[in-house]
Design a protein around this motif. Structure first.
Motif, PDB file in Angstrom:
ATOM      1  N   GLU A 163       0.768  -1.241   0.041  1.00 38.18           N
ATOM      2  CA  GLU A 163      -0.162   0.031  -0.048  1.00 38.18           C
ATOM      3  C   GLU A 163       0.754   1.390  -0.087  1.00 38.18           C
ATOM      4  OE1 GLU A 163      -0.739  -2.690   1.999  1.00 38.18           O
ATOM      5  OE2 GLU A 163      -2.518  -3.127   0.672  1.00 38.18           O
ATOM      6  N   PRO A 164       1.872   1.440   1.005  1.00 32.71           N
ATOM      7  CA  PRO A 164       2.581   2.659   0.795  1.00 32.71           C
ATOM      8  C   PRO A 164       3.433   2.763  -0.536  1.00 32.71           C
ATOM      9  CG  PRO A 164       3.740   1.049   2.424  1.00 32.71           C
ATOM     10  CD  PRO A 164       2.090   0.651   1.978  1.00 32.71           C
ATOM     11  N   PHE A 165       3.915   1.717  -0.937  1.00 29.66           N
ATOM     12  CA  PHE A 165       4.611   1.657  -2.202  1.00 29.66           C
ATOM     13  C   PHE A 165       3.789   2.310  -3.393  1.00 29.66           C
ATOM     14  CE2 PHE A 165       9.185   0.323  -2.205  1.00 29.66           C
ATOM     15  CZ  PHE A 165       9.452   0.732  -0.968  1.00 29.66           C
ATOM     16  N   GLU A 166       2.588   1.707  -3.344  1.00 31.87           N
ATOM     17  CA  GLU A 166       1.528   1.925  -4.301  1.00 31.87           C
ATOM     18  C   GLU A 166       1.313   3.649  -4.365  1.00 31.87           C
ATOM     19  OE1 GLU A 166      -1.317  -1.950  -4.979  1.00 31.87           O
ATOM     20  OE2 GLU A 166      -1.962  -0.247  -3.671  1.00 31.87           O
ATOM     21  N   GLU A 167       1.289   4.305  -3.321  1.00 33.18           N
ATOM     22  CA  GLU A 167       1.047   5.599  -3.147  1.00 33.18           C
ATOM     23  C   GLU A 167       2.405   6.311  -3.673  1.00 33.18           C
ATOM     24  OE1 GLU A 167      -0.081   8.686   0.450  1.00 33.18           O
ATOM     25  OE2 GLU A 167      -0.861   6.627   0.615  1.00 33.18           O
ATOM     26  N   LEU A 168       3.456   5.813  -3.200  1.00 36.00           N
ATOM     27  CA  LEU A 168       4.776   6.206  -3.638  1.00 36.00           C
ATOM     28  C   LEU A 168       5.143   6.249  -5.133  1.00 36.00           C
ATOM     29  CD1 LEU A 168       6.923   5.575  -0.609  1.00 36.00           C
ATOM     30  CD2 LEU A 168       6.340   7.598  -0.984  1.00 36.00           C
ATOM     31  N   ARG A 213       8.648   9.174   4.214  1.00 36.29           N
ATOM     32  CA  ARG A 213       8.749   8.757   5.705  1.00 36.29           C
ATOM     33  C   ARG A 213       7.297   9.199   5.883  1.00 36.29           C
ATOM     34  NH1 ARG A 213      13.611  11.660   5.902  1.00 36.29           N
ATOM     35  NH2 ARG A 213      12.667  13.738   6.438  1.00 36.29           N
ATOM     36  N   THR A 214       6.532  10.379   5.478  1.00 35.79           N
ATOM     37  CA  THR A 214       5.366  10.545   5.945  1.00 35.79           C
ATOM     38  C   THR A 214       4.260   9.446   5.381  1.00 35.79           C
ATOM     39  OG1 THR A 214       5.698  13.176   5.720  1.00 35.79           O
ATOM     40  CG2 THR A 214       3.531  12.211   5.519  1.00 35.79           C
ATOM     41  N   VAL A 215       4.427   9.054   4.278  1.00 36.83           N
ATOM     42  CA  VAL A 215       3.526   7.951   3.682  1.00 36.83           C
ATOM     43  C   VAL A 215       3.756   6.647   4.452  1.00 36.83           C
ATOM     44  CG1 VAL A 215       3.312   6.343   1.863  1.00 36.83           C
ATOM     45  CG2 VAL A 215       3.372   8.741   1.176  1.00 36.83           C
ATOM     46  N   ALA A 264       2.883   6.211  -7.336  1.00 38.55           N
ATOM     47  CA  ALA A 264       1.744   7.365  -7.745  1.00 38.55           C
ATOM     48  C   ALA A 264       2.222   8.674  -7.912  1.00 38.55           C
ATOM     49  CB  ALA A 264       0.575   7.319  -7.438  1.00 38.55           C
ATOM     50  N   GLN A 265       3.096   9.011  -6.629  1.00 39.69           N
ATOM     51  CA  GLN A 265       3.835  10.186  -6.658  1.00 39.69           C
ATOM     52  C   GLN A 265       5.121  10.322  -7.659  1.00 39.69           C
ATOM     53  OE1 GLN A 265       4.993  11.555  -2.740  1.00 39.69           O
ATOM     54  NE2 GLN A 265       3.001  10.726  -1.627  1.00 39.69           N
ATOM     55  N   PHE A 266       5.898   9.190  -7.684  1.00 41.27           N
ATOM     56  CA  PHE A 266       6.782   9.246  -8.577  1.00 41.27           C
ATOM     57  C   PHE A 266       6.510   9.313 -10.056  1.00 41.27           C
ATOM     58  CE2 PHE A 266      10.456   7.422 -10.861  1.00 41.27           C
ATOM     59  CZ  PHE A 266      11.403   7.908 -10.097  1.00 41.27           C
ATOM     60  N   GLU A 267       5.409   8.777 -10.513  1.00 46.33           N
ATOM     61  CA  GLU A 267       4.832   8.899 -11.823  1.00 46.33           C
ATOM     62  C   GLU A 267       4.386  10.279 -12.088  1.00 46.33           C
ATOM     63  OE1 GLU A 267       3.322   4.382 -12.616  1.00 46.33           O
ATOM     64  OE2 GLU A 267       1.853   5.785 -12.160  1.00 46.33           O
ATOM     65  N   ALA A 268       3.653  10.916 -11.152  1.00 42.21           N
ATOM     66  CA  ALA A 268       3.180  12.528 -11.128  1.00 42.21           C
ATOM     67  C   ALA A 268       4.397  13.250 -11.605  1.00 42.21           C
ATOM     68  CB  ALA A 268       2.405  12.803 -10.087  1.00 42.21           C
ATOM     69  N   ALA A 269       5.441  12.992 -10.929  1.00 43.52           N
ATOM     70  CA  ALA A 269       6.660  13.746 -11.024  1.00 43.52           C
ATOM     71  C   ALA A 269       7.471  13.511 -12.213  1.00 43.52           C
ATOM     72  CB  ALA A 269       7.368  13.870  -9.850  1.00 43.52           C
ATOM     73  N   HIS A 270       7.354  12.377 -12.919  1.00 44.58           N
ATOM     74  CA  HIS A 270       7.761  11.993 -14.067  1.00 44.58           C
ATOM     75  C   HIS A 270       6.860  11.563 -15.272  1.00 44.58           C
ATOM     76  CE1 HIS A 270      10.799  11.704 -10.782  1.00 44.58           C
ATOM     77  NE2 HIS A 270      11.827  11.534 -11.764  1.00 44.58           N
ATOM     78  N   GLU A 271       6.558  12.525 -15.959  1.00 40.97           N
ATOM     79  CA  GLU A 271       5.326  12.037 -17.238  1.00 40.97           C
ATOM     80  C   GLU A 271       5.928  11.051 -17.932  1.00 40.97           C
ATOM     81  OE1 GLU A 271       4.261  15.595 -18.947  1.00 40.97           O
ATOM     82  OE2 GLU A 271       3.556  16.642 -17.186  1.00 40.97           O
TER      83      GLU A 271
END
Length: 254
Positions: free
Chosen positions: A49-54, A243-245, A56-63
């Motif tokens: 679960e946390p890595f799915e969220e991370l 760390r937050t996630v 998604a964050q990574f993809e948002a910053a790398h189109e």
């Protein structure tokens, strides 16, 4: 020579259409050469679960990057990588399985501890670790080669007990599934798994858990085709956002 059956304006229109089609085909060819890069991340089942969220964050910053997340027991993932699986990043639930990768340079990023999970209402009447050895208790644990199984053996030894599980699973997710489905009266899982399950289970703490704290390391896989992207993903995990996630899912700091 222009055929008299086609007027000059019509001919010019036909040439324009042909030119437009050629440009369209060219554009399509260019697009296909710019397909997103796939970054393959292998992560312990407890990190899903946390890595799915991370991711998604990574993809948002790398189109131009897609993160392909593969989760399973750490021992399974380590074996696949050693056999040549094309992983770029590996996050293990323990250092023992990370050590199986030659030339890896891991960094610790989180810790986790065991907790007893029981079905709602605690039908087996589990109160502590010694309760798991009671008559008729259907206990499920991870297999010894899996990080949660190695931790279960440590707490068993610390308490001077001898567990007799009805099954040994290849991932902590499978243990949790046995408990939530009612197939088991108790299971040894991580604190994070109990939090993730919500009302589907009840969690019981025990002091011996302090003797088996699991440390989670992460590394770029040696020989990866995308070392720079791999290091960027690791930086995300190690950074404030990571760390937050992780904390939101119950993981403690390393």
């Amino acid at each position: 020579m222009i055929s008299p059956a086609i007027s000059a304006p019509a001919w010019r229109g036909l040439l324009a259409a042909i030119a437009g089609l050629a440009l369209g085909l060219g554009a399509t060819g260019c697009a296909s050469s710019e397909d997103p890069t796939t970054l393959t991340v292998y992560a312990a089942a407890s990190l899903q679960e946390p890595f799915e969220e991370l991711a998604a964050q990574f993809e948002a910053a790398h189109e131009d990057v897609d993160v392909a997340l593969s989760v399973a027991g750490s021992s399974t993932l380590a074996a696949q990588i050693r056999e040549g699986a094309p992983a770029d990043v590996f996050a293990s639930a323990d250092t023992a399985n990370m050590d199986k990768l030659e030339d890896a340079e891991p960094t610790d990023f989180a810790t986790n501890t065991l907790m007893i999970a029981v079905p709602p209402g605690n039908p087996a009447g589990i109160t502590d670790l010694s309760s798991l050895t009671g008559d008729g208790v259907r206990l499920v644990v991870c297999a010894p080669e899996v990080p949660c199984g190695a931790a279960a053996e440590k707490v068993q030894d610390a308490a001077g007990l001898d567990f007799s599980p009805v099954s040994e699973e290849q991932s902590v997710t499978d243990v949790l599934g046995k408990v939530t489905s009612g197939e088991a009266g108790a299971g040894l899982v991580y604190v994070t798994d109990v939090q993730k399950a919500g009302d589907a289970v009840e969690g019981i703490t025990f002091p011996e858990a302090a003797s088996a704290v699991n440390t989670y390391p992460i590394t770029a896989v040696p020989g990866t085709a995308h070392p720079d992207l791999g290091e960027e993903f690791i930086d995300l995990v190690l950074g404030e956002d990571g760390r937050t996630v992780l904390s939101s899912y119950g993981f403690a700091g390393a």
